[in-house]
Design a protein around this motif. Structure first.
Motif, PDB file in Angstrom:
ATOM      1  N   UNK A 360       4.167  89.014  46.017  1.00  0.00           N
ATOM      2  CA  UNK A 360       2.894  89.127  45.310  1.00  0.00           C
ATOM      3  C   UNK A 360       1.793  88.335  46.002  1.00  0.00           C
ATOM      4  N   UNK A 365      -0.406  93.292  55.199  1.00  0.00           N
ATOM      5  CA  UNK A 365      -0.230  94.739  55.051  1.00  0.00           C
ATOM      6  C   UNK A 365       1.236  95.095  54.813  1.00  0.00           C
TER       7      UNK A 365
ATOM      8  N   UNK B  21      -8.140  84.122  45.349  1.00  0.00           N
ATOM      9  CA  UNK B  21      -6.706  83.866  45.553  1.00  0.00           C
ATOM     10  C   UNK B  21      -6.016  83.567  44.236  1.00  0.00           C
ATOM     11  N   UNK B  24      -6.114  86.726  41.910  1.00  0.00           N
ATOM     12  CA  UNK B  24      -5.228  87.788  42.399  1.00  0.00           C
ATOM     13  C   UNK B  24      -3.816  87.675  41.861  1.00  0.00           C
ATOM     14  N   UNK B  25      -3.402  86.473  41.494  1.00  0.00           N
ATOM     15  CA  UNK B  25      -2.047  86.320  40.955  1.00  0.00           C
ATOM     16  C   UNK B  25      -2.048  85.986  39.468  1.00  0.00           C
ATOM     17  N   UNK B  26      -3.211  86.105  38.827  1.00  0.00           N
ATOM     18  CA  UNK B  26      -3.302  85.797  37.394  1.00  0.00           C
ATOM     19  C   UNK B  26      -2.538  86.836  36.575  1.00  0.00           C
ATOM     20  N   UNK B  97      -2.851  95.817  39.169  1.00  0.00           N
ATOM     21  CA  UNK B  97      -2.387  94.866  40.189  1.00  0.00           C
ATOM     22  C   UNK B  97      -0.880  94.654  40.102  1.00  0.00           C
ATOM     23  N   UNK B 114       5.159 100.577  48.023  1.00  0.00           N
ATOM     24  CA  UNK B 114       3.813 100.034  48.138  1.00  0.00           C
ATOM     25  C   UNK B 114       3.429  99.290  46.877  1.00  0.00           C
ATOM     26  N   UNK B 115       2.785  98.154  47.067  1.00  0.00           N
ATOM     27  CA  UNK B 115       2.310  97.376  45.922  1.00  0.00           C
ATOM     28  C   UNK B 115       0.787  97.400  45.896  1.00  0.00           C
ATOM     29  N   UNK B 118      -5.404  93.477  44.756  1.00  0.00           N
ATOM     30  CA  UNK B 118      -6.879  93.436  44.771  1.00  0.00           C
ATOM     31  C   UNK B 118      -7.413  93.499  46.198  1.00  0.00           C
ATOM     32  N   UNK B 119      -8.669  93.924  46.332  1.00  0.00           N
ATOM     33  CA  UNK B 119      -9.309  93.889  47.647  1.00  0.00           C
ATOM     34  C   UNK B 119      -9.636  92.453  48.036  1.00  0.00           C
ATOM     35  N   UNK B 120      -9.995  91.618  47.067  1.00  0.00           N
ATOM     36  CA  UNK B 120     -10.327  90.217  47.340  1.00  0.00           C
ATOM     37  C   UNK B 120     -11.656  89.830  46.714  1.00  0.00           C
ATOM     38  N   UNK B 403      -8.802 101.473  40.285  1.00  0.00           N
ATOM     39  CA  UNK B 403      -7.988 101.785  41.461  1.00  0.00           C
ATOM     40  C   UNK B 403      -8.780 101.637  42.752  1.00  0.00           C
ATOM     41  N   UNK B 407      -6.170  97.939  46.765  1.00  0.00           N
ATOM     42  CA  UNK B 407      -5.603  98.552  47.955  1.00  0.00           C
ATOM     43  C   UNK B 407      -4.084  98.472  47.807  1.00  0.00           C
ATOM     44  N   UNK B 408      -3.351  99.056  48.747  1.00  0.00           N
ATOM     45  CA  UNK B 408      -1.898  98.986  48.643  1.00  0.00           C
ATOM     46  C   UNK B 408      -1.319  98.347  49.892  1.00  0.00           C
ATOM     47  N   UNK B 409      -0.380  97.427  49.680  1.00  0.00           N
ATOM     48  CA  UNK B 409       0.332  96.873  50.828  1.00  0.00           C
ATOM     49  C   UNK B 409       1.765  97.373  50.777  1.00  0.00           C
TER      50      UNK B 409
END
Lengths: 420, 420
Positions: A360, A365, B21, B24-26, B97, B114-115, B118-120, B403, B407-409
């Protein structure tokens, strides 16, 4: 001359745009037939291709290209067969174009979904390896995109010979030959002209050295799918399986050195460093890998060179490895956040919650648990082939295959619905 | 001063990056709690917001803003309640997310999927309407992105008042307040400075007039999700249901005029034009719509003004409609290809094959059969809300909701696999 060049490339752009409209609605079977015809032709005419390639090799030797470059440039029966096989593999992939997903009824009574469609015109700027001509053309053709190929001048004869067979295959299948165009000039100014064709080209894919990519990004007004650094990490957690840790670290570094998904820095938890680092160091030394470590690493591996701050930020692409002992997962994630390039990072652990956190929280990428970073690759991921690996976040991230060469539009099906 | 501004915006960028940062993990529940708290606070403090908004209205009147602009700028109890409802709707949407899709075993034994992440950091540059402050912040918050908001100077008091409540809600939920930052200065140079923060901002969303968007696209080195023209078409096929055709054409043009998904040109097959155009003209005239037609249209509608070539390319955003009689579907598709802006286009037909061809061959972000173009909207599509409608092809196309802000990693799960 510059005006001629500009006019020539504008014509290439317009031809591509017109071809893209036809290719975008071409049936799957016809696109596949073209791919299979091209594959057979390349194999049947291997001798002619090898002869043309010989001219490039001769010119390359005269210009003093080094052995590695000459090797990348060379074509032989085996490489031509591999190129043909690549085309057949792309033909065997499902056609992404026209796929409709998520078609659902809305309270208003309309049905809304998304249809996958080609981007339009893709320009690929690449260096040395002539097989890119066939690979890139095949991916674009299958995904319904016209492509403009700008290969390196050192491979111009080989690229022309391959492109001629591709165009013949398109023609035989009844598709527009300008769906695949090779830029005919080796004039360096051609790249600059391409980057200005923002009304004709939908996306640019530069494949080559950092200099090329940075130039394209700086100059282009067209969106770029780009690949910058691959500064990849493996973090060995203290709750790892030692055998897996050693196997993965060795593979990630030594299976191939000059590739973007090779490990460049090894992070290891302090609790297992004394047990694992000496063994790892021995194995790396056997492979001829130079080790550069933090002070705690150097204390555990007597002949390790001290790493400088710059080592953490370096993509060696060589038999050199930086090693750092970290307190725990938090410090590993922090190191990757600060020094990583967002390409591929892996954790080796048997701890469920730490694996979950790594997946997470590491913003790369590709993020992996208990697998070698070397798997970050279109073929290994099942994309069939890749046009590149994107280190961007928008649009395509990681290995880019057929899907990355398409986009989705909304489709709405109604029965006369209007908005109240 | 410029140096101060530059330093200030750099600090804003760095604060956003740090907040992103954490956000994004909240956890989903915490993000939702923040959204619901903000909604309640905005309603509870409506009087204070209306007072601050009054300062903007007063300044606007003094500067001579027109009534339409003053209307867009104004806040009242009803609009504040709508803003709060918007926040609650975003809270009710599923959290995108962390969603993992397509996790499949590969022949090597690794599992690849794929996960969604967020874009950031998202920067939104917008004009007049203060509710965008709450809408944009809510979408970014839910999708795990920090945002930098740059509203228009005419709404600065209102925007500050709303942003203060948003930040209080973030703090109360234990989230970093800098996840939502409003640019505090009305200095016009601030936009230029924002566009240079390519190491701090992942995507820019300009919402406003064409001038703003063109400036952002020209100056920015950061990817832009942009919305240009909405020159939308309805094509009435000769195999249409006449009632649906009239209903849809009227709604697409007259339900609202100043919106990007309103029809600007009506295309009609020659076989039904004599039967339908007089009736349509009467209905449009009743609504006060000015008609501009091709010669064949003018022959059928006596008081129709003649259209010029420029009319086919114009987004009126007004009670004006261009009308063209076309031979058939092919000519309709060709007209849309040449003059359309790739936003939203609809066909009215009962013919299965023509509907299918229109959907496939018209290259617009939304393509519709037997439905009003006015449906092209995030709420109507079920995205919950939209940060904008993209006329780009890459990354996000059409209405952009949660969406499009992600993005997807790739995620890879293994058991110690290495690459052979």
């Amino acid at each position: 001359m510059t005006e001629d060049l500009s006019r020539y490339l504008r014509a290439v752009g317009h031809n591509a745009r017109a071809a893209a409209r036809i290719l975008g609605r071409a049936e799957t079977a016809i696109k596949n037939r073209a791919l299979l015809t091209i594959a057979s032709t390349l194999e049947a005419e291997a001798a002619a291709l090898i002869a043309e390639n010989g001219k490039d090799l001769e010119a390359g030797r005269a210009q003093g290209l080094d052995d590695a470059m000459l090797d990348r440039l060379g074509l032989d029966q085996r490489r031509i067969r591999a190129m043909a096989e690549g085309l057949r593999e792309v033909a065997a992939l499902p056609d992404p174009v026209g796929e409709i997903s998520g078609l659902r009824y809305r309270p208003s009574g309309i049905q809304v979904g998304r249809m996958r469609v080609p981007l339009g015109v893709v320009a690929i700027i690449y260096e040395s390896r002539p097989n890119v001509t066939a690979d890139a053309a095949a991916l674009c053709l299958k995904s319904g995109n016209a492509c403009i190929l700008r290969g390196g001048s050192e491979a111009i004869h080989s690229n022309r010979a391959i492109a001629a067979r591709i165009r013949a295959g398109l023609e035989a299948a009844g598709l527009p030959v300008d769906a695949v165009q090779l830029v005919a000039t080796t004039d360096r100014a051609a790249v600059g002209e391409l980057l200005r064709l923002d009304d004709c080209i939908d996306v640019i894919v530069p494949r080559g050295g950092k200099g090329l990519i940075e130039r394209v990004v700086a100059e282009s007004r067209i969106p770029v799918i780009k690949h910058l650094d691959g500064n990849c990490h493996v973090y060995i957690d203290d709750r790892c399986d030692a055998d897996k840790a050693i196997r993965i670290a060795l593979n990630a570094k030594t299976q191939r050195y000059g590739v973007c998904n090779a490990m460049e820095t090894l992070l290891i938890a302090e609790a297992v460093a004394p047990r694992l680092l000496p063994e790892l160091a021995r194995r790396f030394r056997d492979k001829g890998v130079e080790l550069r470590g933090c002070p705690r690493t150097c204390a555990l591996i007597p002949d390790c060179l001290p790493a400088t701050e710059a080592d953490w930020d370096t993509e060696y692409l060589a038999p050199i490895l930086a090693i750092r002992v970290v307190a725990d997962l938090d410090m590993a994630i922090e190191h990757i956040h600060r020094h990583g390039s967002g390409h591929t990072d892996a954790i080796v652990t048997e701890d469920y919650s730490r694996a979950r956190r790594f997946l997470r929280e590491v913003d790369s990428s590709s993020v992996m648990v208990n697998a070698s970073t070397r798997f970050a690759d279109g073929y290994e991921y099942g994309l069939g082939a890749e046009i590149g690996i994107s280190t961007d976040k928008l649009h395509a991230r990681g290995p880019v295959g057929l899907e990355g060469l398409t986009t989705q539009k909304f489709v709405v099906l109604g029965d006369g619905q209007i908005r109240e």
